[in-house]
Design a protein around this motif. Structure first.
Motif, short mmCIF file in Angstrom:
data_model
loop_
_atom_site.label_atom_id
_atom_site.label_comp_id
_atom_site.label_asym_id
_atom_site.label_seq_id
_atom_site.Cartn_x
_atom_site.Cartn_y
_atom_site.Cartn_z
N ALA A 181 0.74 4.04 -2.92
CA ALA A 181 0.49 5.47 -2.69
C ALA A 181 1.56 6.32 -3.37
O ALA A 181 1.25 7.35 -3.99
N GLY A 193 0.78 8.77 -6.53
CA GLY A 193 1.16 10.19 -6.48
C GLY A 193 2.09 10.58 -7.62
O GLY A 193 1.90 11.62 -8.27
N GLU A 239 1.77 -2.58 -8.12
CA GLU A 239 1.42 -1.24 -7.66
C GLU A 239 1.37 -0.25 -8.81
O GLU A 239 0.43 0.53 -8.94
N LEU A 278 0.82 -1.21 0.00
CA LEU A 278 0.00 0.00 0.00
C LEU A 278 0.86 1.26 0.00
O LEU A 278 0.49 2.26 -0.63
N LYS A 279 1.99 1.23 0.67
CA LYS A 279 2.89 2.39 0.68
C LYS A 279 3.46 2.65 -0.72
O LYS A 279 3.49 3.78 -1.19
N ALA A 307 -1.94 1.65 -10.48
CA ALA A 307 -1.92 3.12 -10.54
C ALA A 307 -1.99 3.61 -11.99
O ALA A 307 -2.70 4.58 -12.29
#
Length: 183
Positions: A68, A72, A115, A64-65, A119
């Protein structure tokens, strides 16, 4: 006829026994495992306490980090790519996704394909919807989304996914080339 004592045991007792067996097996794996464990079972990595919040089988699938950070960075890339005066728009946004994924591939030491793929797909789908709503008269754009919304999301998300994965791959390839020993 009187039931046996095994049938009298509640399901909580069974799950407690199962939990204790699993805990014993996990503790044995962390200590190095049994000598008679097969190669497939011993090759699976166990989750460590410092795994960075990763989830999935043995904590290797999704962080999850990292998500994020990827979200971003890709959002900044989409905004910056869309703000380029001559190119701008959809092509600039796709370039921003590629550049952000490429830079994260260079910066991250591990593989972050999941990830960055999620995204990138989110950025691609969002860009596709925003480009339709931003063109022309709003009721026409909403009517277009009602008719073609799912296909538009699929194409935009798929393109964002592919561009993010390719960018991350090339970034990791550059990192491997820069950090390799010269013989």
């Amino acid at each position: 006829m009187q039931p046996s004592k095994e049938r009298e045991a509640s399901t909580e007792d069974v799950t407690d026994d199962l939990d204790s067996l699993l805990d014993d097996d996990l503790a044995a794996d962390e200590r190095g495992g049994d000598a008679d464990a097969d190669s497939a079972g011993s090759s699976a990595a166990t989750a460590t306490p410092d795994d960075g919040g990763r989830i999935g089988v043995d904590g290797r699938w999704f962080s999850l980090k990292s998500f994020a950070v990827a979200l971003g960075a890709i959002a900044v890339g989409v905004f910056a790519g869309g703000a380029i005066p001559i190119i701008g728009g959809t092509i600039g946004s796709i370039g921003g996704v590629f550049l952000a994924a490429f830079l994260l591939g260079v910066v991250f030491s591990g593989r972050r394909y999941a990830e960055l793929g999620v995204a990138g797909a989110a950025a691609g789908a969002g860009t596709a919807v925003a480009s339709v709503l931003g063109v022309g008269f709003l009721p026409i754009g909403i009517d277009y989304l009602q008719q073609w919304g799912l296909a538009l999301l699929a194409v935009g998300g798929g393109l964002g996914l592919a561009v993010a994965l390719v960018g991350h791959y090339f970034g990791r390839d550059l990192r491997a080339g820069l950090t390799a020993d010269i013989d």
